[in-house]
Design an enzyme around this catalytic site. Structure first.
Site, PDB file in Angstrom:
ATOM      1  N   ASN A   8       0.866  -1.174   0.000  1.00 43.57           N
ATOM      2  CA  ASN A   8       0.000   0.000   0.000  1.00 43.57           C
ATOM      3  C   ASN A   8       0.908   1.230   0.000  1.00 43.57           C
ATOM      4  O   ASN A   8       1.507   1.561   1.020  1.00 43.57           O
ATOM      5  CB  ASN A   8      -0.887  -0.039   1.256  1.00 43.57           C
ATOM      6  N   LYS A  10       0.028   4.265  -0.320  1.00 43.85           N
ATOM      7  CA  LYS A  10      -0.627   5.442   0.266  1.00 43.85           C
ATOM      8  C   LYS A  10      -0.401   6.681  -0.622  1.00 43.85           C
ATOM      9  O   LYS A  10      -0.397   6.555  -1.841  1.00 43.85           O
ATOM     10  CB  LYS A  10      -0.124   5.659   1.699  1.00 43.85           C
ATOM     11  N   HIS A  99      -9.805   0.861   4.315  1.00 43.21           N
ATOM     12  CA  HIS A  99      -8.511   1.047   4.987  1.00 43.21           C
ATOM     13  C   HIS A  99      -8.711   1.958   6.202  1.00 43.21           C
ATOM     14  O   HIS A  99      -9.505   2.897   6.162  1.00 43.21           O
ATOM     15  CB  HIS A  99      -7.468   1.642   4.031  1.00 43.21           C
ATOM     16  N   GLU A 101      -7.134   4.356   7.371  1.00 40.68           N
ATOM     17  CA  GLU A 101      -6.977   5.804   7.161  1.00 40.68           C
ATOM     18  C   GLU A 101      -8.228   6.394   6.502  1.00 40.68           C
ATOM     19  O   GLU A 101      -8.566   7.555   6.738  1.00 40.68           O
ATOM     20  CB  GLU A 101      -5.697   6.077   6.354  1.00 40.68           C
ATOM     21  N   GLU A 172      -5.797  -5.218  10.108  1.00 42.50           N
ATOM     22  CA  GLU A 172      -4.764  -4.235  10.430  1.00 42.50           C
ATOM     23  C   GLU A 172      -5.146  -3.515  11.718  1.00 42.50           C
ATOM     24  O   GLU A 172      -5.971  -2.586  11.696  1.00 42.50           O
ATOM     25  CB  GLU A 172      -4.636  -3.200   9.311  1.00 42.50           C
ATOM     26  N   GLY A 178       1.923   2.102  10.915  1.00 40.61           N
ATOM     27  CA  GLY A 178       2.866   3.213  10.832  1.00 40.61           C
ATOM     28  C   GLY A 178       3.469   3.594  12.173  1.00 40.61           C
ATOM     29  O   GLY A 178       4.098   4.644  12.298  1.00 40.61           O
ATOM     30  N   SER A 217       2.913  -2.188  10.408  1.00 48.08           N
ATOM     31  CA  SER A 217       4.353  -2.211  10.715  1.00 48.08           C
ATOM     32  C   SER A 217       5.041  -3.523  10.330  1.00 48.08           C
ATOM     33  O   SER A 217       5.931  -3.992  11.038  1.00 48.08           O
ATOM     34  CB  SER A 217       4.595  -1.885  12.192  1.00 48.08           C
ATOM     35  N   GLY A 238       2.765  -1.178   4.307  1.00 41.63           N
ATOM     36  CA  GLY A 238       2.783   0.237   3.962  1.00 41.63           C
ATOM     37  C   GLY A 238       4.210   0.732   3.809  1.00 41.63           C
ATOM     38  O   GLY A 238       4.864   0.508   2.784  1.00 41.63           O
TER      39      GLY A 238
HETATM   40  P1  PGA Z   1       2.469   0.289   7.694  1.00 43.80           P
HETATM   41  O1  PGA Z   1       1.049   0.470   6.964  1.00 43.80           O
HETATM   42  O2  PGA Z   1       3.079  -1.004   7.142  1.00 43.80           O
HETATM   43  O3  PGA Z   1       3.264   1.480   7.322  1.00 43.80           O
HETATM   44  O4  PGA Z   1       2.194   0.168   9.157  1.00 43.80           O
HETATM   45  C1  PGA Z   1       0.202  -0.613   6.700  1.00 43.80           C
HETATM   46  C2  PGA Z   1      -1.091  -0.131   6.073  1.00 43.80           C
HETATM   47  O5  PGA Z   1      -1.598   0.927   6.474  1.00 43.80           O
HETATM   48  O6  PGA Z   1      -1.649  -0.779   5.170  1.00 43.80           O
END
Ligand code: PGA
Length: 253
Positions: A8, A10, A99, A101, A172, A178, A217, A238
């Protein structure tokens, strides 16, 4: 089950940057074809770079391009939105829905996520539905309730015949996205078993063939441990997917 390793990206990368990363990834995959055979690699670039990535991936077995979001209508007066047909036209075959976000930064409701999921499937895209609890919800003992609510609403309008082979769920935990905090094996294993069980009650036996991905993460150092857990059929990555070398280490973990 073939493991799905998804990136992803983003709101990162211009068209040129996306093309460069996708091309580097293709070289890394081509160099290790045997190891890559058990993997499906999906990259979700920003809308503006979907066509670039799809172009680079064309003809490369075991890869697919996706979109990070979609609007549930064929076309119309929906300023800023994008339809499944437009995404398919740009080369996307997969789409993320729900997602965290989108849910927590953009305020998307469970109901809207459900409409997006159903419409994208109906229009021929494959869908990766994202679910997961916030830290406050976990601490309040609401993990199962949150997963039940998000999964039930996510597939509410979907005929289960549409799901086989074109539907995946990404678990997730919001507190792990993140933040550098990855769910430990026990937490991830418990949540994935719950997702499988709840999904079975929502859609029946197709739940057992539905790939369940872990996200939050994921890094080269923790990928193998996560992939070894029961009910973890893939990873949604991500930050660590933005660099081709780091993402390839996760693909080959
Ligand atoms: P991250 O994001 O690996 O940076 O934690 C994962 C995601 O939001 O899909």
């Amino acid at each position: 089950m073939q493991k799905i390793i998804a990136a992803n990206w983003k709101m990162f990368k211009t068209r040129a940057e996306a093309r460069e990363t996708a091309a580097a990834l293709v070289s890394l995959l081509a160099a290790r074809q045997e190891d890559a055979a058990g993997r499906l690699v999906i990259v979700y670039p920003p809308f503006t770079a979907i066509a670039e990535v799809a172009d680079v991936f064309a003809g490369m077995a075991g890869t697919a391009t996706g979109a990070q979001d979609v609007y549930p209508a064929e076309e119309g007066a929906f300023t800023g939105e994008i339809s499944p047909r437009m995404l398919a036209d740009a080369g996307a075959t997969w789409v993320l829905t729900g997602h965290s976000e989108r849910r927590h930064v953009l305020g998307e409701s469970d109901e809207l996520v459900g409409r997006k999921t159903a419409f994208a499937l109906e229009q021929g895209l494959s869908v990766m539905l994202c679910v997961g609890e916030t830290l406050a919800e976990r601490e309040a003992g609401q993990l199962a309730a949150v997963l039940e609510r998000q999964l039930a609403a996510g597939v509410a309008n979907v005929a289960s015949e549409r799901l086989a082979g074109r539907f995946a769920v990404a678990y997730e935990p919001v507190w792990a996205i993140g933040t550098g905090k990855v769910a430990g094996p026990e937490e991830a294993g418990e949540a994935h078993a719950l997702v499988r069980q709840i999904l079975r009650s929502c859609v029946g036996p197709v739940a057992d063939e539905t790939p369940l991905l872990y996200g939050g993460s994921v890094k080269p150092a923790n990928a193998a441990g996560l992939l070894a857990l029961d009910n973890v059929d893939g990873l949604l990555v991500g930050g660590a997917s933005l660099d081709a070398n780091s993402f390839a280490q996760i693909i080959f973990a």
